[in-house]
Design a protein around this motif. Structure first.
Motif, mmCIF file in Angstrom:
data_model
loop_
_atom_site.group_PDB
_atom_site.id
_atom_site.type_symbol
_atom_site.label_atom_id
_atom_site.label_comp_id
_atom_site.label_asym_id
_atom_site.label_seq_id
_atom_site.Cartn_x
_atom_site.Cartn_y
_atom_site.Cartn_z
ATOM 1 N N VAL A 7 0.849 -1.185 0.000
ATOM 2 C CA VAL A 7 0.000 0.000 0.000
ATOM 3 C C VAL A 7 0.889 1.241 0.000
ATOM 4 O O VAL A 7 1.768 1.378 0.849
ATOM 5 N N ASN A 8 0.659 2.101 -0.960
ATOM 6 C CA ASN A 8 1.402 3.354 -1.088
ATOM 7 C C ASN A 8 2.916 3.122 -1.111
ATOM 8 O O ASN A 8 3.688 3.885 -0.533
ATOM 9 N N GLY A 9 3.316 2.026 -1.772
ATOM 10 C CA GLY A 9 4.728 1.740 -1.961
ATOM 11 C C GLY A 9 5.404 1.008 -0.823
ATOM 12 O O GLY A 9 6.605 0.755 -0.889
ATOM 13 N N SER A 10 4.660 0.654 0.222
ATOM 14 C CA SER A 10 5.248 -0.054 1.353
ATOM 15 C C SER A 10 4.537 -1.378 1.590
ATOM 16 O O SER A 10 3.311 -1.456 1.470
ATOM 17 N N GLY A 11 5.318 -2.385 1.959
ATOM 18 C CA GLY A 11 4.736 -3.676 2.288
ATOM 19 C C GLY A 11 4.210 -3.685 3.710
ATOM 20 O O GLY A 11 4.819 -3.093 4.603
ATOM 21 N N HIS A 12 3.066 -4.328 3.907
ATOM 22 C CA HIS A 12 2.447 -4.428 5.232
ATOM 23 C C HIS A 12 1.953 -5.844 5.426
ATOM 24 O O HIS A 12 1.359 -6.427 4.512
ATOM 25 N N GLN A 13 2.157 -6.385 6.618
ATOM 26 C CA GLN A 13 1.569 -7.665 6.958
ATOM 27 C C GLN A 13 0.398 -7.397 7.879
ATOM 28 O O GLN A 13 0.535 -6.675 8.869
ATOM 29 N N LEU A 23 -11.073 -2.045 2.302
ATOM 30 C CA LEU A 23 -11.371 -0.796 3.005
ATOM 31 C C LEU A 23 -11.147 -0.923 4.508
ATOM 32 O O LEU A 23 -10.565 -0.046 5.135
ATOM 33 N N TYR A 24 -11.611 -2.024 5.100
ATOM 34 C CA TYR A 24 -11.473 -2.213 6.548
ATOM 35 C C TYR A 24 -10.000 -2.303 6.946
ATOM 36 O O TYR A 24 -9.588 -1.740 7.960
ATOM 37 N N VAL A 25 -9.204 -2.999 6.149
ATOM 38 C CA VAL A 25 -7.783 -3.124 6.446
ATOM 39 C C VAL A 25 -7.097 -1.763 6.319
ATOM 40 O O VAL A 25 -6.289 -1.381 7.166
ATOM 41 N N LEU A 26 -7.422 -1.022 5.266
ATOM 42 C CA LEU A 26 -6.819 0.295 5.073
ATOM 43 C C LEU A 26 -7.122 1.216 6.250
ATOM 44 O O LEU A 26 -6.224 1.885 6.769
ATOM 45 N N ARG A 27 -8.367 1.263 6.663
ATOM 46 C CA ARG A 27 -8.768 2.190 7.721
ATOM 47 C C ARG A 27 -8.400 1.699 9.114
ATOM 48 O O ARG A 27 -7.889 2.461 9.925
ATOM 49 N N GLU A 28 -8.681 0.447 9.399
ATOM 50 C CA GLU A 28 -8.503 -0.055 10.764
ATOM 51 C C GLU A 28 -7.085 -0.521 11.066
ATOM 52 O O GLU A 28 -6.553 -0.211 12.133
ATOM 53 N N ASP A 29 -6.474 -1.246 10.147
ATOM 54 C CA ASP A 29 -5.135 -1.769 10.406
ATOM 55 C C ASP A 29 -4.045 -0.777 10.030
ATOM 56 O O ASP A 29 -3.071 -0.617 10.759
ATOM 57 N N LEU A 30 -4.180 -0.131 8.881
ATOM 58 C CA LEU A 30 -3.147 0.790 8.422
ATOM 59 C C LEU A 30 -3.418 2.242 8.808
ATOM 60 O O LEU A 30 -2.585 3.117 8.568
ATOM 61 N N ILE A 66 -5.776 -8.862 -3.176
ATOM 62 C CA ILE A 66 -4.751 -7.822 -3.241
ATOM 63 C C ILE A 66 -3.338 -8.396 -3.231
ATOM 64 O O ILE A 66 -2.385 -7.720 -3.584
ATOM 65 N N ALA A 67 -3.192 -9.646 -2.873
ATOM 66 C CA ALA A 67 -1.857 -10.255 -2.801
ATOM 67 C C ALA A 67 -1.113 -10.070 -4.123
ATOM 68 O O ALA A 67 -1.636 -10.348 -5.194
ATOM 69 N N GLY A 68 0.108 -9.549 -4.031
ATOM 70 C CA GLY A 68 0.934 -9.349 -5.217
ATOM 71 C C GLY A 68 0.568 -8.145 -6.064
ATOM 72 O O GLY A 68 1.112 -7.950 -7.151
#
Length: 157
Positions: A7-13, A23-30, A66-68
């Motif tokens: 996301v936005n050029g950075s890897g996140h687990q 959407l939930y991962v973007l808002r809640e986790d990231l 979204i993987a890859g």
């Protein structure tokens, strides 16, 4: 399940079930506040992000899809805190009223301008059609996109 996303050029687990909406991962986790929850059905566009350069509704995109792939949110358009040309055009044209839809509008418009740098009016309107603005600033939004698409747009801001 642990899923790695870019996301936005950075890897996140992230820990999420495969069907969890992006959407939930973007808002809640990231903790990214650009994409908004609007309808949850992919019908309003408030959650629009870019996936591999194409506008997509993050509320109906499962995280497993979204993987890859590369995801960009409105925050990714200004990584150093400086607005890009399109964001500046939205500000100059005062395209936001309540602002709820604007991040999604910008992401959809940026996908268009990345593909077709100087689209005609018909193309802009057709491309932007899936995103809704309940405040009625459509004409300002269209002006902002035209401003950013102008041949000498960097001189218009």
């Amino acid at each position: 399940m642990t899923i790695t996303i870019n996301v936005n050029g950075s890897g996140h687990q992230v820990e999420a079930s495969p069907e969890t909406p992006l959407l939930y991962v973007l808002r809640e986790d990231l903790r990214l506040n650009g994409p908004k929850y609007g309808c949850g059905l992919g019908q309003c566009g408030a959650c629009t992000v870019q996936i591999d350069g194409k506008a997509a509704f993050s509320c109906v995109t499962p995280i497993a899809a979204i993987a890859g792939r590369s995801v960009v949110t409105v925050e990714g358009l200004a990584p150093k805190g400086e607005m890009n040309m399109l964001q500046q055009a939205f500000l100059t044209e005062q395209a936001a009223q309540c602002g709820y839809c604007i991040a999604g509008m910008i992401m959809r418009a940026q996908a268009l301008l990345d593909e077709i740098p100087q689209p005609d009016e018909k193309t802009i309107r057709r491309h932007m059609q899936p995103n809704l603005c309940r405040c009625g600033t459509h004409m300002r939004i269209l002006r902002a996109i035209r401003r950013a698409a102008a041949p000498n747009a960097s001189h218009l801001a």
